[in-house]
Scaffold this motif. Structure first.
Motif, mmCIF file in Angstrom:
data_model
loop_
_atom_site.group_PDB
_atom_site.id
_atom_site.type_symbol
_atom_site.label_atom_id
_atom_site.label_comp_id
_atom_site.label_asym_id
_atom_site.label_seq_id
_atom_site.Cartn_x
_atom_site.Cartn_y
_atom_site.Cartn_z
ATOM 1 N N ARG A 49 51.298 39.293 62.121
ATOM 2 C CA ARG A 49 51.989 39.257 63.154
ATOM 3 C C ARG A 49 52.349 40.774 63.644
ATOM 4 N NH1 ARG A 49 54.795 40.057 66.817
ATOM 5 N NH2 ARG A 49 56.424 38.820 67.778
ATOM 6 N N SER A 50 52.804 41.574 62.434
ATOM 7 C CA SER A 50 53.292 42.670 62.772
ATOM 8 C C SER A 50 52.364 43.727 63.329
ATOM 9 C CB SER A 50 53.920 43.382 61.696
ATOM 10 O OG SER A 50 52.849 43.987 60.588
ATOM 11 N N TRP A 51 51.053 43.552 62.863
ATOM 12 C CA TRP A 51 49.972 44.322 63.471
ATOM 13 C C TRP A 51 49.901 44.187 64.970
ATOM 14 C CZ3 TRP A 51 48.914 48.098 60.172
ATOM 15 C CH2 TRP A 51 47.727 48.764 60.524
ATOM 16 N N GLU A 52 50.055 42.840 65.404
ATOM 17 C CA GLU A 52 50.034 42.872 66.844
ATOM 18 C C GLU A 52 51.210 43.158 67.731
ATOM 19 O OE1 GLU A 52 47.223 41.771 68.013
ATOM 20 O OE2 GLU A 52 46.178 41.065 66.312
ATOM 21 N N THR A 53 52.225 43.617 67.099
ATOM 22 C CA THR A 53 53.499 44.289 67.788
ATOM 23 C C THR A 53 52.995 44.986 68.821
ATOM 24 O OG1 THR A 53 54.655 44.121 65.609
ATOM 25 C CG2 THR A 53 55.766 45.059 67.484
ATOM 26 N N PRO A 54 52.563 46.136 68.976
ATOM 27 C CA PRO A 54 51.972 46.737 70.411
ATOM 28 C C PRO A 54 51.815 46.036 71.571
ATOM 29 C CG PRO A 54 51.070 47.738 68.404
ATOM 30 C CD PRO A 54 51.543 46.578 67.775
ATOM 31 N N LEU A 55 51.086 44.755 71.245
ATOM 32 C CA LEU A 55 50.872 44.048 72.423
ATOM 33 C C LEU A 55 52.111 43.210 73.099
ATOM 34 C CD1 LEU A 55 47.544 42.227 71.269
ATOM 35 C CD2 LEU A 55 47.905 44.075 72.886
ATOM 36 N N GLY A 56 53.171 43.185 72.443
ATOM 37 C CA GLY A 56 54.259 42.377 72.792
ATOM 38 C C GLY A 56 54.328 41.146 72.949
ATOM 39 N N LEU A 57 53.588 40.574 71.679
ATOM 40 C CA LEU A 57 53.272 39.119 71.520
ATOM 41 C C LEU A 57 54.816 38.235 71.732
ATOM 42 C CD1 LEU A 57 51.569 37.437 68.788
ATOM 43 C CD2 LEU A 57 53.747 36.746 69.297
ATOM 44 N N ASN A 58 54.503 37.223 72.765
ATOM 45 C CA ASN A 58 55.465 36.343 73.292
ATOM 46 C C ASN A 58 55.422 35.006 72.438
ATOM 47 O OD1 ASN A 58 56.805 38.037 75.288
ATOM 48 N ND2 ASN A 58 54.876 37.648 76.568
ATOM 49 N N GLU A 59 56.241 34.870 71.564
ATOM 50 C CA GLU A 59 56.270 33.828 70.677
ATOM 51 C C GLU A 59 56.603 32.474 71.361
ATOM 52 O OE1 GLU A 59 58.718 33.936 67.145
ATOM 53 O OE2 GLU A 59 57.223 35.538 66.178
ATOM 54 N N GLY A 60 56.066 31.530 71.298
ATOM 55 C CA GLY A 60 56.027 30.198 72.138
ATOM 56 C C GLY A 60 55.145 30.311 73.362
ATOM 57 N N LYS A 61 54.702 31.260 73.816
ATOM 58 C CA LYS A 61 53.909 31.486 74.907
ATOM 59 C C LYS A 61 52.161 31.857 74.942
ATOM 60 C CE LYS A 61 57.919 32.610 77.525
ATOM 61 N NZ LYS A 61 58.772 33.549 78.517
ATOM 62 N N GLU A 62 51.826 32.229 73.582
ATOM 63 C CA GLU A 62 50.779 32.685 73.369
ATOM 64 C C GLU A 62 49.645 31.629 73.122
ATOM 65 O OE1 GLU A 62 49.911 35.540 74.242
ATOM 66 O OE2 GLU A 62 51.747 36.652 74.069
ATOM 67 N N VAL A 63 48.291 31.909 73.593
ATOM 68 C CA VAL A 63 47.094 31.065 73.159
ATOM 69 C C VAL A 63 46.205 31.801 72.296
ATOM 70 C CG1 VAL A 63 45.354 29.624 74.051
ATOM 71 C CG2 VAL A 63 47.421 29.851 75.445
ATOM 72 N N ILE A 64 45.654 30.833 71.352
ATOM 73 C CA ILE A 64 44.698 31.517 70.182
ATOM 74 C C ILE A 64 43.571 30.825 69.953
ATOM 75 C CG2 ILE A 64 44.296 31.885 67.832
ATOM 76 C CD1 ILE A 64 47.205 32.672 67.764
ATOM 77 N N MET A 65 42.295 31.521 70.079
ATOM 78 C CA MET A 65 40.926 30.772 70.081
ATOM 79 C C MET A 65 40.684 30.515 68.705
ATOM 80 S SD MET A 65 38.515 30.045 72.334
ATOM 81 C CE MET A 65 37.809 28.558 71.757
ATOM 82 N N GLY A 66 40.740 29.105 68.169
ATOM 83 C CA GLY A 66 40.266 28.645 67.183
ATOM 84 C C GLY A 66 38.906 28.138 66.698
ATOM 85 N N VAL A 67 38.015 28.816 66.685
ATOM 86 C CA VAL A 67 36.760 28.618 66.560
ATOM 87 C C VAL A 67 36.262 29.059 65.103
ATOM 88 C CG1 VAL A 67 35.259 30.471 67.496
ATOM 89 C CG2 VAL A 67 34.168 28.239 67.272
ATOM 90 N N MET A 68 36.944 29.966 64.505
ATOM 91 C CA MET A 68 36.518 30.376 63.098
ATOM 92 C C MET A 68 37.132 29.298 62.497
ATOM 93 S SD MET A 68 35.527 33.208 61.561
ATOM 94 C CE MET A 68 35.412 33.011 59.617
ATOM 95 N N PRO A 69 36.224 28.704 61.440
ATOM 96 C CA PRO A 69 36.448 27.704 60.476
ATOM 97 C C PRO A 69 37.784 27.734 59.895
ATOM 98 C CG PRO A 69 34.300 28.183 60.266
ATOM 99 C CD PRO A 69 34.893 29.426 61.012
ATOM 100 N N LEU A 70 38.896 26.746 59.998
ATOM 101 C CA LEU A 70 39.851 26.527 59.224
ATOM 102 C C LEU A 70 39.802 26.533 57.930
ATOM 103 C CD1 LEU A 70 42.138 24.590 62.013
ATOM 104 C CD2 LEU A 70 41.657 27.093 61.923
#
Length: 410
Positions: free
Chosen positions: A242-263
């Motif tokens: 999470r900290s590594w993505e800080t420069p992007l200004g990540l908005n909690e509760g609003k983002e979308v993540i692509m989940g095709v990498m096997p869980l």
């Protein structure tokens, strides 16, 4: 140790962090409280339709399954195997196991029966939650292993209505998804269990020092071995990511993540599932890689984050119709598991306008320990610099005991 790499951190990334003393299931509970109506999972159909579940609904279904597991005799410290691709049932099952104090053992569905048998015996699992497609294989292994409880779910249970109907008519029987488990001892329907049990949170005390999962490695030196991870280990890596993505200004509760990498792989497990749950982000789950379907999902659901491996980015770059799809929502992609060729990185960034960062991780960590920065210096062929609070040394290749000096190769 002098952390000489800190000078190369992006300005907003902390050099060290304070990590919350919470368990992984508390990540879900917190997001269900903060973002109850936010979509937690999108499970796309084949016609542009999709199944959606909110964080509140997800937490409720997790509680129902957790209570069902307790009724089946699953207790704190018990190993529970998950055998399924990316689907809502995987996420529900994972957090349900954690809520009863269990240890998750996510198994690769592509394993051979021999490999499955080894893993079931090695981890001592007695309960398995599996896709109906794999039921016949597991049923044959039951008497050879310590398996007692089988919980079976059909992939169509969380497909949107029209896609579910088409799947039932055209694919379910043909591809082996349709199984009859009625009357079979110790074999249970996933949906029946959800309907039978309430959504009151189970009363099981779980601490940050409890084991969360056994993550089996690739077995490059023989049979695969289970790496042990505590709740606090995984929480720390989620926070570091999470900290590594800080420069992007990540908005909690609003983002979308692509989940095709096997869980079921620790990389997807942490950077997609736990990261999404921790940040109140929506994960778009695809059960397997199909380039056209991935492109359609990106264009339709607009993910900003897309963890993957180089072969995925190559497939997108070389798809003949790639320019027909709007991929400009992509902001950040982490690439691991194999070296990332410069030409692949450059082409993908040209297509999306996002950043594709090469990094490195391992099941024993778990998972990410180094990455190239988002806006700082990125070196071709480099796995980047250590995450906050991660220490790294370069040792000699011959003995692995001598620490190399600056400019020396190890």
């Amino acid at each position: 140790m002098e952390r000489i790499w800190l000078k190369n951190y992006d300005p907003a990334v902390p050099h060290s962090m304070n990590y919350p003393q919470i368990t992984l299931q508390q990540l879900l509970e917190k997001s269900a409280h903060r973002f109850p109506d936010r979509t937690a999972i999108i499970f796309p159909g084949v016609l542009g339709d999709s199944y959606r579940i909110t964080f509140q609904q997800l937490n409720q279904q997790v509680n129902r399954l957790a209570n069902a597991l307790i009724s089946l005799g699953v207790k704190k410290g018990d190993r529970v195997t998950l055998l399924m691709p990316n689907c809502p049932q995987f996420v529900i099952s994972y957090y349900a196991v954690l809520k009863v104090g269990g240890v998750v053992v996510a198994t690769n569905p592509l394993y051979s029966p021999r490999e499955m048998e080894h893993q079931f015996k090695d981890c001592g699992t007695e309960t398995i939650i599996l896709l109906s497609l794999f039921y016949r294989t597991v049923a044959e292994l039951k008497d050879k292993t310590g398996l007692k409880n089988l919980i079976v779910t059909n992939i169509k249970e969380y497909l949107p209505p029209v896609t579910r109907t088409l799947f039932t008519l055209l694919r379910e029987k043909k591809e082996g998804h349709r199984v009859d488990i009625s009357g079979i001892p110790d074999t249970h329907s996933f949906q029946d269990l959800l309907h039978r049990f309430g959504d009151t949170p189970p009363n099981v005390e779980v601490s940050t020092d409890d084991i969360a999962m056994f993550q089996y490695t690739g077995g490059t030196t023989g049979l695969s071995k289970g790496a042990v991870a505590l709740h606090r280990n995984v929480i720390a890596n989620v926070c570091q990511t999470r900290s590594w993505e800080t420069p992007l200004g990540l908005n909690e509760g609003k983002e979308v993540i692509m989940g095709v990498m096997p869980l079921f792989h620790v990389y997807g497990m942490v950077t997609v599932m736990h990261f999404a749950v921790a940040t109140g982000s929506t994960m778009v789950l695809l059960p397997r890689w199909e380039t056209t379907q991935v492109l359609k999902a990106i264009a339709r659901y607009k993910p900003a984050f897309f963890p993957g491996v180089p072969t995925m980015y190559v497939a997108i770059n070389t798809h003949p119709d790639v320019k027909k799809y709007d991929l400009r929502s992509i902001e950040s992609c982490s690439s691991g598991a194999a070296p990332l060729p410069l030409e692949v990185q450059q082409k993908f960034e040209e297509l999306t306008g996002g950043k594709l960062l090469e990094g490195y991780g391992l099941s024993e960590a778990p998972v990410v320990v180094t990455s190239n920065p988002l806006i700082g210096v990125r070196k071709t062929g480099s796995i980047g610099i250590p995450f906050p609070d991660v220490e790294a040394k370069i040792m000699d290749a011959e003995t692995g005991e001598k620490e190399m000096l600056l400019e020396e190769v190890g």
